[in-house]
Design an enzyme around this catalytic site. Structure first.
Site, PDB file in Angstrom:
ATOM      1  N   SER A   1      36.355  30.355  19.674  1.00 12.85           N
ATOM      2  CA  SER A   1      36.655  28.915  19.695  1.00 12.85           C
ATOM      3  C   SER A   1      36.652  28.422  21.136  1.00 12.85           C
ATOM      4  O   SER A   1      36.944  29.193  22.065  1.00 12.85           O
ATOM      5  CB  SER A   1      38.042  28.681  19.088  1.00 12.85           C
ATOM      6  OG  SER A   1      38.470  27.353  19.326  1.00 12.85           O
TER       7      SER A   1
ATOM      8  N   TYR B   1      46.916  31.026  18.390  1.00 14.76           N
ATOM      9  CA  TYR B   1      45.483  30.822  18.122  1.00 14.76           C
ATOM     10  C   TYR B   1      44.665  31.038  19.402  1.00 14.76           C
ATOM     11  O   TYR B   1      43.698  31.802  19.417  1.00 14.76           O
ATOM     12  CB  TYR B   1      45.270  29.417  17.557  1.00 14.76           C
ATOM     13  CG  TYR B   1      43.856  29.153  17.112  1.00 14.76           C
ATOM     14  CD1 TYR B   1      43.345  29.749  15.964  1.00 14.76           C
ATOM     15  CD2 TYR B   1      43.024  28.298  17.836  1.00 14.76           C
ATOM     16  CE1 TYR B   1      42.041  29.506  15.543  1.00 14.76           C
ATOM     17  CE2 TYR B   1      41.726  28.054  17.423  1.00 14.76           C
ATOM     18  CZ  TYR B   1      41.236  28.649  16.280  1.00 14.76           C
ATOM     19  OH  TYR B   1      39.942  28.407  15.873  1.00 14.76           O
TER      20      TYR B   1
HETATM   21  N1  LIG Z   1      36.826  24.248  12.248  1.00 10.93           N
HETATM   22  C1  LIG Z   1      36.953  24.238  13.558  1.00 10.93           C
HETATM   23  O1  LIG Z   1      37.106  23.171  14.176  1.00 10.93           O
HETATM   24  C2  LIG Z   1      36.884  25.522  14.330  1.00 10.93           C
HETATM   25  C3  LIG Z   1      36.772  25.457  15.719  1.00 10.93           C
HETATM   26  C4  LIG Z   1      36.687  26.629  16.447  1.00 10.93           C
HETATM   27  C5  LIG Z   1      36.682  27.830  15.796  1.00 10.93           C
HETATM   28  N2  LIG Z   1      36.791  27.890  14.440  1.00 10.93           N
HETATM   29  C6  LIG Z   1      36.784  29.193  13.787  1.00 10.93           C
HETATM   30  O2  LIG Z   1      35.809  29.187  12.772  1.00 10.93           O
HETATM   31  C7  LIG Z   1      36.147  30.176  11.800  1.00 10.93           C
HETATM   32  C8  LIG Z   1      36.045  29.554  10.403  1.00 10.93           C
HETATM   33  O3  LIG Z   1      37.087  28.622  10.252  1.00 10.93           O
HETATM   34  P1  LIG Z   1      36.911  27.219   9.508  1.00 10.93           P
HETATM   35  O4  LIG Z   1      37.225  26.172  10.481  1.00 10.93           O
HETATM   36  O5  LIG Z   1      35.641  27.184   8.785  1.00 10.93           O
HETATM   37  O6  LIG Z   1      38.183  27.282   8.535  1.00 10.93           O
HETATM   38  P2  LIG Z   1      38.359  27.436   6.967  1.00 10.93           P
HETATM   39  O7  LIG Z   1      37.588  26.421   6.220  1.00 10.93           O
HETATM   40  O8  LIG Z   1      39.834  27.500   6.770  1.00 10.93           O
HETATM   41  O9  LIG Z   1      37.724  28.866   6.665  1.00 10.93           O
HETATM   42  C9  LIG Z   1      38.402  30.041   7.008  1.00 10.93           C
HETATM   43  C10 LIG Z   1      37.760  31.186   6.262  1.00 10.93           C
HETATM   44  O10 LIG Z   1      38.400  32.403   6.662  1.00 10.93           O
HETATM   45  C11 LIG Z   1      38.779  33.114   5.511  1.00 10.93           C
HETATM   46  N3  LIG Z   1      39.977  33.901   5.760  1.00 10.93           N
HETATM   47  C12 LIG Z   1      41.148  33.500   6.281  1.00 10.93           C
HETATM   48  N4  LIG Z   1      42.020  34.531   6.316  1.00 10.93           N
HETATM   49  C13 LIG Z   1      41.359  35.601   5.782  1.00 10.93           C
HETATM   50  C14 LIG Z   1      41.706  36.953   5.537  1.00 10.93           C
HETATM   51  N5  LIG Z   1      42.923  37.435   5.840  1.00 10.93           N
HETATM   52  N6  LIG Z   1      40.791  37.758   4.967  1.00 10.93           N
HETATM   53  C15 LIG Z   1      39.557  37.293   4.646  1.00 10.93           C
HETATM   54  N7  LIG Z   1      39.162  36.035   4.877  1.00 10.93           N
HETATM   55  C16 LIG Z   1      40.061  35.199   5.423  1.00 10.93           C
HETATM   56  C17 LIG Z   1      39.033  32.069   4.441  1.00 10.93           C
HETATM   57  O11 LIG Z   1      38.826  32.641   3.159  1.00 10.93           O
HETATM   58  P3  LIG Z   1      39.970  33.031   2.089  1.00 10.93           P
HETATM   59  O12 LIG Z   1      41.135  32.111   2.342  1.00 10.93           O
HETATM   60  O13 LIG Z   1      39.269  32.818   0.792  1.00 10.93           O
HETATM   61  O14 LIG Z   1      40.260  34.476   2.360  1.00 10.93           O
HETATM   62  C18 LIG Z   1      37.920  31.074   4.755  1.00 10.93           C
HETATM   63  O15 LIG Z   1      36.732  31.478   4.134  1.00 10.93           O
HETATM   64  C19 LIG Z   1      37.552  30.650  12.159  1.00 10.93           C
HETATM   65  O16 LIG Z   1      37.467  31.863  12.866  1.00 10.93           O
HETATM   66  C20 LIG Z   1      38.071  29.558  13.076  1.00 10.93           C
HETATM   67  O17 LIG Z   1      39.053  30.022  13.960  1.00 10.93           O
HETATM   68  C21 LIG Z   1      36.891  26.764  13.687  1.00 10.93           C
END
Ligand SMILES: NC(=O)c1ccc[n+]([C@@H]2O[C@H](COP(=O)([O-])OP(=O)(O)OC[C@H]3O[C@@H](n4cnc5c(N)ncnc54)[C@H](OP(=O)(O)O)[C@@H]3O)[C@@H](O)[C@H]2O)c1
Length: 258
Positions: free
Chosen positions: A144, A157
């Site tokens: 991130s 985080y």
């Molecule tokens: N969205 C942003 O603005 C942003 C910015 C920078 C970085 N990121 C990073 O991008 C990645 C994806 O996040 P997102 O924003 O798309 O959020 P999201 O929609 O909440 O997706 C998170 C994903 O991670 C999975 N997950 C969470 N805990 C887990 C576990 N213990 N075991 C297996 N799977 C798990 C969830 O699946 P289940 O709950 O079904 O297990 C879900 O598929 C993350 O690493 C986040 O830190 C996001």
């Protein structure tokens, strides 16, 4: 067994929502990968696999918590059995909790470390030996732009994301001679379940699909780092220089004075 005519195989963790889900779709339907989908909500994985297959792609799923080392090993083994050896592994699963500096609470912090950091490593542990054996592979981790500095309310985080970035930076140096590529992705704000819960301002918030395409392009080009969108990436470079008072005003939620 895969041969030169088989599609390349990608495993994506965090494929049940947000960036991981969108990236798995793009890899399957636009980049020609057979995709293995990993997350805990298997109903969503099944639905996505069905969607990809109906559109002519190849997909399999395995339910697992990435923070459970044995479950990750089993998930990877099952997907390799179904799809073939892994060419591309994307550690996309992640959680973001508030870190309340005034009432610190270890459980949320442990979940972040277990999912964002250990979870990525357990996946790497499960796929890299096969890549070394075949002399090729590509590992992608979704870090991130929050890794650029400690932001208020997000200590856990930010700590896990800079640790993940440094981990990938180091592994990449050793993987190179084994033929394994590494890409670390640093997104700004992207629409997902994580950002849907945020109440703070989210400048340059991106739709999920273009974010996934941006990552897919970086993978295709073998980039070692992929930061986007560019205005946030540029601003994030200045973040370490900002006075604390500015950050407290823009983002702070736990200070008694608001
Ligand atoms: N969205 C942003 O603005 C942003 C910015 C920078 C970085 N990121 C990073 O991008 C990645 C994806 O996040 P997102 O924003 O798309 O959020 P999201 O929609 O909440 O997706 C998170 C994903 O991670 C999975 N997950 C969470 N805990 C887990 C576990 N213990 N075991 C297996 N799977 C798990 C969830 O699946 P289940 O709950 O079904 O297990 C879900 O598929 C993350 O690493 C986040 O830190 C996001």
């Amino acid at each position: 067994m895969s041969d030169s005519t088989s599609p390349r195989v990608a495993i994506v963790t965090g494929a049940s929502s947000g960036i991981g889900r969108a990236l798995a779709r793009v890899l399957a339907l636009e980049e020609g990968f057979a995709v293995g989908l990993v997350a805990r909500r298997v109903d969503r994985l099944k639905a996505l696999a069905g969607e990809i297959r109906s559109a002519g792609g190849r997909a399999a799923w395995a339910g697992a918590g990435v923070g459970d080392r044995d479950a990750m090993r089993r998930a990877v083994a099952a997907l390799v059995g179904e799809l073939g050896p892994v060419d591309l592994f994307v550690a996309g699963a992640g959680v973001a909790h508030e870190t309340n500096a005034l009432a610190p609470e270890a459980q949320a912090f442990e979940r972040e470390v277990r999912t964002n950091l250990l979870g990525a490593f357990y996946g790497i542990e499960a796929v890299v030996p096969g890549m070394v054996e075949r002399g090729r592979g590509h590992v992608v981790a979704i870090s991130s732009l929050a890794a650029r500095r400690g932001f208020p309310g997000a200590g856990g985080y930010c700590a896990t994301k800079i640790a993940l970035t440094r981990l990938m930076e180091s592994l990449r140096l050793d993987w190179k001679r084994a033929g394994i590529r590494a890409t670390t992705v640093h997104p700004g704000f992207v629409k997902s379940e994580i950002t849907a819960r945020r109440t703070q301002p989210m400048p340059f918030l991106m739709e999920t699909e273009p974010a996934a395409r941006r990552i897919a392009r970086a993978i295709r080009r073998g980039r070692k780092r992929c930061d986007f969108p560019w205005p946030t990436a540029l601003l994030s470079r200045l973040a370490p220089l900002l006075p604390d008072a500015v950050l407290r005003r823009t983002n702070g939620r736990h200070r008694p004075d608001g």
